[in-house]
Design a protein around this motif. Structure first.
Motif, short mmCIF file in Angstrom:
data_model
loop_
_atom_site.label_atom_id
_atom_site.label_comp_id
_atom_site.label_asym_id
_atom_site.label_seq_id
_atom_site.Cartn_x
_atom_site.Cartn_y
_atom_site.Cartn_z
N ASN A 50 0.81 -1.20 0.00
CA ASN A 50 0.00 0.00 0.00
C ASN A 50 0.85 1.26 0.00
O ASN A 50 0.40 2.33 -0.42
CB ASN A 50 -0.90 0.05 1.25
CG ASN A 50 -1.77 -1.17 1.36
OD1 ASN A 50 -1.39 -2.14 2.01
ND2 ASN A 50 -2.92 -1.14 0.72
N LEU A 51 2.08 1.11 0.49
CA LEU A 51 2.93 2.26 0.73
C LEU A 51 4.39 1.84 0.67
O LEU A 51 4.74 0.76 1.12
CB LEU A 51 2.61 2.82 2.12
CG LEU A 51 3.32 4.04 2.64
CD1 LEU A 51 2.90 5.27 1.85
CD2 LEU A 51 2.99 4.24 4.10
N VAL A 52 5.23 2.72 0.12
CA VAL A 52 6.68 2.53 0.14
C VAL A 52 7.27 3.67 0.94
O VAL A 52 6.95 4.84 0.70
CB VAL A 52 7.27 2.50 -1.29
CG1 VAL A 52 8.80 2.46 -1.23
CG2 VAL A 52 6.74 1.32 -2.08
N LEU A 53 8.14 3.34 1.89
CA LEU A 53 8.80 4.33 2.71
C LEU A 53 10.29 4.28 2.38
O LEU A 53 10.95 3.26 2.57
CB LEU A 53 8.57 4.03 4.19
CG LEU A 53 9.06 5.08 5.16
CD1 LEU A 53 8.11 5.16 6.35
CD2 LEU A 53 10.45 4.77 5.65
N LEU A 54 10.81 5.38 1.86
CA LEU A 54 12.23 5.48 1.54
C LEU A 54 12.94 6.17 2.69
O LEU A 54 12.61 7.31 3.03
CB LEU A 54 12.43 6.29 0.25
CG LEU A 54 11.80 5.72 -1.02
CD1 LEU A 54 11.94 6.69 -2.17
CD2 LEU A 54 12.44 4.38 -1.37
N GLY A 55 13.91 5.49 3.26
CA GLY A 55 14.66 6.03 4.39
C GLY A 55 15.81 6.89 3.94
O GLY A 55 16.15 6.96 2.75
N GLY A 56 16.46 7.51 4.91
CA GLY A 56 17.63 8.32 4.62
C GLY A 56 18.79 7.45 4.16
O GLY A 56 18.83 6.25 4.39
N GLY A 57 19.73 8.07 3.47
CA GLY A 57 20.91 7.36 3.03
C GLY A 57 20.81 6.73 1.66
O GLY A 57 21.78 6.17 1.16
N ILE A 58 19.64 6.80 1.06
CA ILE A 58 19.47 6.25 -0.29
C ILE A 58 20.02 7.27 -1.28
O ILE A 58 19.62 8.44 -1.28
CB ILE A 58 18.00 5.92 -0.58
CG1 ILE A 58 17.52 4.82 0.37
CG2 ILE A 58 17.82 5.50 -2.04
CD1 ILE A 58 16.06 4.48 0.25
N GLU A 59 20.94 6.82 -2.11
CA GLU A 59 21.58 7.68 -3.07
C GLU A 59 20.56 8.22 -4.08
O GLU A 59 19.58 7.54 -4.40
CB GLU A 59 22.67 6.91 -3.83
CG GLU A 59 23.69 6.23 -2.94
CD GLU A 59 23.21 4.90 -2.33
OE1 GLU A 59 22.15 4.40 -2.72
OE2 GLU A 59 23.89 4.39 -1.44
N PRO A 60 20.77 9.44 -4.60
CA PRO A 60 19.82 10.03 -5.55
C PRO A 60 19.53 9.13 -6.75
O PRO A 60 18.39 9.04 -7.21
CB PRO A 60 20.48 11.33 -5.98
CG PRO A 60 21.37 11.69 -4.84
CD PRO A 60 21.85 10.38 -4.26
#
Length: 101
Positions: A50-60
């Motif tokens: 239902n939802l995707v949560l992208l955390g910090g530290g993921i490269e552009p």
């Protein structure tokens, strides 16, 4: 009622595990996590989220790739960015995203 399925993607295993634990503390939610782009795409292909949560530290570059892959597979998927903060902030971000679906 079915649980809200949330895919959590991050690079730091300890932080991701904490976020998953906080999400799973809500009996209406269920979190699955991935630490790599490949793992995230595999989960997204094999499960319905239902939802995707992208955390910090993921490269552009990874952020762009993942968003493209998920939206291509499911144009209605909601993707949110989570940079950290307490459990109240996380719950608010998720609830706000779910309210707009």
């Amino acid at each position: 009622m079915d649980k809200i399925q949330i895919l959590v993607i991050g690079r730091n295993p300890e932080i991701v595990q904490t976020v998953v634990r906080l999400i799973n503390n809500n009996p209406a939610w269920n979190a699955t996590f991935a630490l790599t782009d490949e793992e995230a795409i595999k989960h997204f292909e094999s499960q319905s989220f239902n939802l995707v949560l992208l955390g910090g530290g993921i490269e552009p570059e990874s952020d762009s790739l993942l968003r493209h892959e998920f939206i291509t597979r499911n144009p209605n998927i909601t993707i949110i960015q989570h940079y950290g903060g307490g459990s109240g902030l996380l719950a608010t971000e998720i609830n706000m995203a779910l309210a707009t679906q």
